[in-house]
Design a protein around this motif. Sequence first.
Motif, PDB file in Angstrom:
ATOM      1  N   LYS A   5       0.579  -0.869  -0.242  1.00 20.32           N
ATOM      2  CA  LYS A   5       0.266  -0.192  -0.195  1.00 20.32           C
ATOM      3  C   LYS A   5       1.185   1.151  -0.318  1.00 20.32           C
ATOM      4  N   ILE A   6       0.600   2.668  -0.574  1.00 21.72           N
ATOM      5  CA  ILE A   6       1.119   3.611  -1.103  1.00 21.72           C
ATOM      6  C   ILE A   6       0.727   4.782  -0.222  1.00 21.72           C
ATOM      7  N   LYS A   8       2.208   7.882  -0.039  1.00 21.75           N
ATOM      8  CA  LYS A   8       2.528   9.296  -0.333  1.00 21.75           C
ATOM      9  C   LYS A   8       2.096   9.247  -1.933  1.00 21.75           C
ATOM     10  N   ILE A  10       2.680  10.023  -5.550  1.00 23.03           N
ATOM     11  CA  ILE A  10       3.244   9.188  -7.081  1.00 23.03           C
ATOM     12  C   ILE A  10       3.787  10.563  -8.038  1.00 23.03           C
ATOM     13  N   TYR A  13       7.951   7.491 -11.917  1.00 24.01           N
ATOM     14  CA  TYR A  13       8.005   5.414 -12.277  1.00 24.01           C
ATOM     15  C   TYR A  13       9.058   5.310 -12.985  1.00 24.01           C
TER      16      TYR A  13
END
Length: 235
Positions: A5-6, A8, A10, A13
């Motif tokens: 689980k992110i 912050k 994005i 990438y």
Amino acid sequence: MSIVKIDKKITGYSIQKELPERAPAVTSVAPAVEPVVEPEIEHMHENVGRPEMLLGSTYKIKTPLSDHALYITINDIILNPGTDHEARRPFEIFINSKNMDHFQWVVALTRVISAVFRKGGDVTFLAEELKAVFDPQGGYFKSGGRFMPSLVAEIGMAIESHLKMIGMLVDEELSAIQKQILAEKREEYETEKGTKSAEGEFPESAQLCMKCYTKAMILMDGCMTCLSCGNSKCG
């Protein structure tokens, strides 16, 4: 597969490349070392075959009992040649002479001695056994005052000389000091008697030494002493 689980924002990438597979670890294996096999030591025994060539030594015997000499030939075999265990051992014996008076027993003696040689083991006793044979008609003296009790005894002496030559018997030689003492005793004895014997000979009045069978026993300082082997009645 686990879920990540992110929390912050994005910002970018990229695609991760697959990692190359690791090569399996190579384990070095030392080559097997074959054990060193020592060759079997060969000893003298009756089953040892006769090689095509043997080393031989011939000894001449001339006695006052016959006009013809005897020739004794002893052939040796080399065991374990080229190794630390190399050994020279007697294998057979031959006795030849123009005198046919002793032909029968000489042939029998050579066959018996050769059989004992090929049997192996300690064959040095043969010399002593033959040297102890006395002729009932009496022995004879050789040049230098050496007494031979019989012709068989002289054959034993030849075998003994051969065994010393190939190292199976050790010659018991007198030391330099012993030789010097005997030389002084001999000079003193001859001065006292007023005689002088030839080189290699012993005084005519000397008696027979029963140890070395040499006519070299003299009386010095109240003690019988042999000028040849050093044997003394006083120890």
